[in-house]
Design a protein around this motif. Structure first.
Motif, PDB file in Angstrom:
ATOM      1  N   GLY A 263     -10.297  -1.991   4.641  1.00 16.04           N
ATOM      2  CA  GLY A 263      -9.519  -1.559   5.796  1.00 16.04           C
ATOM      3  C   GLY A 263      -9.455  -2.619   6.884  1.00 16.04           C
TER       4      GLY A 263
ATOM      5  N   ASN B 147     -14.813   0.235   1.238  1.00 12.09           N
ATOM      6  CA  ASN B 147     -13.749   0.941   1.948  1.00 12.09           C
ATOM      7  C   ASN B 147     -13.545   0.351   3.329  1.00 12.09           C
ATOM      8  OD1 ASN B 147     -12.372   3.374   3.352  1.00 12.09           O
ATOM      9  ND2 ASN B 147     -12.439   3.961   1.193  1.00 12.09           N
TER      10      ASN B 147
ATOM     11  N   ASP C 110      -3.358   1.864  -0.631  1.00 13.22           N
ATOM     12  CA  ASP C 110      -4.139   1.994   0.598  1.00 13.22           C
ATOM     13  C   ASP C 110      -5.609   2.160   0.208  1.00 13.22           C
ATOM     14  OD1 ASP C 110      -4.582   4.618  -0.115  1.00 13.22           O
ATOM     15  OD2 ASP C 110      -3.680   5.496   1.667  1.00 13.22           O
ATOM     16  N   ILE C 111      -6.479   2.276   1.186  1.00 15.18           N
ATOM     17  CA  ILE C 111      -7.911   2.256   0.899  1.00 15.18           C
ATOM     18  C   ILE C 111      -8.382   3.506   0.147  1.00 15.18           C
ATOM     19  CG2 ILE C 111      -8.451   0.739   2.836  1.00 15.18           C
ATOM     20  CD1 ILE C 111      -9.355   3.214   4.394  1.00 15.18           C
ATOM     21  N   ASN C 112      -7.566   4.560   0.118  1.00 10.23           N
ATOM     22  CA  ASN C 112      -7.968   5.784  -0.583  1.00 10.23           C
ATOM     23  C   ASN C 112      -7.196   5.990  -1.885  1.00 10.23           C
ATOM     24  OD1 ASN C 112      -9.803   6.700   1.520  1.00 10.23           O
ATOM     25  ND2 ASN C 112      -7.985   7.158   2.742  1.00 10.23           N
ATOM     26  N   MET C 113      -6.514   4.965  -2.363  1.00  9.88           N
ATOM     27  CA  MET C 113      -5.619   5.113  -3.516  1.00  9.88           C
ATOM     28  C   MET C 113      -6.341   5.515  -4.807  1.00  9.88           C
ATOM     29  SD  MET C 113      -4.866   1.170  -4.709  1.00  9.88           S
ATOM     30  CE  MET C 113      -4.624   1.642  -6.410  1.00  9.88           C
TER      31      MET C 113
ATOM     32  N   PHE D 112      -5.943  -4.880  -3.634  1.00  7.46           N
ATOM     33  CA  PHE D 112      -5.553  -5.497  -2.361  1.00  7.46           C
ATOM     34  C   PHE D 112      -5.550  -7.023  -2.481  1.00  7.46           C
ATOM     35  CE2 PHE D 112      -6.225  -1.537   0.114  1.00  7.46           C
ATOM     36  CZ  PHE D 112      -5.135  -1.640   0.970  1.00  7.46           C
TER      37      PHE D 112
ATOM     38  N   PHE E 118      -5.276  -0.698   7.332  1.00 10.08           N
ATOM     39  CA  PHE E 118      -5.421   0.700   6.926  1.00 10.08           C
ATOM     40  C   PHE E 118      -4.090   1.366   6.589  1.00 10.08           C
ATOM     41  CE2 PHE E 118      -9.231  -0.204   9.397  1.00 10.08           C
ATOM     42  CZ  PHE E 118     -10.229   0.414   8.660  1.00 10.08           C
ATOM     43  N   GLU E 119      -2.981   0.676   6.814  1.00  8.91           N
ATOM     44  CA  GLU E 119      -1.677   1.285   6.556  1.00  8.91           C
ATOM     45  C   GLU E 119      -1.341   1.257   5.064  1.00  8.91           C
ATOM     46  OE1 GLU E 119      -1.073  -3.073   7.470  1.00  8.91           O
ATOM     47  OE2 GLU E 119      -2.178  -1.381   8.356  1.00  8.91           O
ATOM     48  N   THR E 120      -0.507   2.219   4.667  1.00 12.59           N
ATOM     49  CA  THR E 120      -0.081   2.319   3.269  1.00 12.59           C
ATOM     50  C   THR E 120       0.943   1.238   2.952  1.00 12.59           C
ATOM     51  OG1 THR E 120      -0.454   4.710   3.257  1.00 12.59           O
ATOM     52  CG2 THR E 120       0.992   3.829   1.556  1.00 12.59           C
ATOM     53  N   LYS E 121       0.788   0.627   1.774  1.00 11.91           N
ATOM     54  CA  LYS E 121       1.686  -0.451   1.363  1.00 11.91           C
ATOM     55  C   LYS E 121       2.331  -0.115   0.021  1.00 11.91           C
ATOM     56  CE  LYS E 121      -1.153  -3.990   3.655  1.00 11.91           C
ATOM     57  NZ  LYS E 121      -2.062  -3.023   4.309  1.00 11.91           N
TER      58      LYS E 121
END
Length: 287
Positions: A108, A104, A210-213, A45, A113-116
């Motif tokens: 966020g 995490n 995203d934060i869960n990638m 990020f 929190f959105e996917t990029k």
């Protein structure tokens, strides 16, 4: 078949890179850093921010992010690991689990929190080599990964690298030889964090940001370390590539639903049959 194997090598090389960071920390401090994936995500990020909001080109954002990753490694060690150095190993590992939630939540709230979509290193048409279609970006990922591993191989032959290997082999003996165990531990956290950031930046263009990638990748890297052997620096490379190839073969010829499950089945079998991993060694202690 060839296409599936090559794709598996590409994916597996990233697992190997992330797994090597886990093994570095484990061998020098007996701690499994469960937050390795989250550290990679957070640094990715940062790279995205450098490129999109600051407007830096990829070749400048990449090394800057690696530097930030090293600083993050120092911060984690100083604020979490060092204060718990006199605690048992389980307490430190639980602290790294808490670090997962902290990073995490921070990522966020700071980055969203959105996917990029993360930019690729190279945007070019696929090339065909011996009937295998290769994306230039994926090919570059493999080259970068193996270049890093080769660099680490030579680094471990330097005085600093020998110190790391000495601490990994026997902490007490290393102290008697005048090696600063604390300095070596900080160095391994820095290198591990840099490896995590590199893996994150190489993985993000192939999936999403995203934060869960890194959730699944981190689990696969852990599996790679177990498969290859947690007590050897060669193990993560072997384990990562094998898992990448085997899971692709399972996904192609059996079912995609079993692709991820197979990796964990393989680890359970490995722990039963050969607990030290494919490249690991069993050490006997004389009493």
């Amino acid at each position: 078949m060839s296409q599936v194997i090559v794709s598996g090598i590409i994916t597996g090389s990233l697992y190997a890179l992330a797994a090597l960071g886990l093994v570095l920390i484990f061998k020098t401090s007996d701690v499994v850093n469960f937050a390795q994936g989250e550290m990679a995500m957070f640094c990715t990020f940062i790279a995205y921010t450098f490129m999109t909001f600051v407007g830096l080109p990829y070749y400048i954002a990449f090394p800057l992010t690696i530097i930030c990753a090293g600083i993050l490694g120092v911060i984690v060690y100083r604020l979490i690991i060092k204060p718990l150095s006199k605690s048992n190993v389980l307490s430190i590992m639980i602290a790294t689990l808490g670090l997962i939630m902290i990073l995490n939540g921070l990522a966020g709230n700071i980055f969203g929190f959105e996917t990029k979509s993360f930019p690729k290193l190279i945007n070019a048409k696929n090339i065909n080599i011996l009937g295998v279609s290769l994306e230039p970006n994926s090919l570059l990922i493999v080259l970068i990964t193996f270049a890093i591993m080769l660099s680490l191989f030579f680094y471990f032959k330097t005085m600093e690298g020998i110190a790391i290997r000495a601490v990994a082999q026997d902490v007490d003996a290393a102290k008697l030889m005048g090696i600063s165990v604390k300095r070596v531990t900080v160095t391994t956290w820095i290198i591990s964090s840099m490896l995590a950031a590199t893996a994150g930046m190489l993985i993000a263009p192939t999936t999403f940001l995203d934060i869960n990638m890194m959730s699944e990748v981190h689990l696969k890297s852990f599996c790679a370390a177990v498969l290859g052997g947690f007590n050897t620096f060669v193990g993560p490379a072997v384990g990562g590539v094998l898992i990448g190839i085997l899971e692709n073969l399972v996904g192609k010829y059996i079912s995609l639903a079993w692709k991820t499950v197979f990796a964990f089945i393989l680890i359970i079998v490995m722990l039963v049959v050969r607990p030290n991993g494919l490249c690991g060694k069993s050490y006997r202690r004389k009493v």
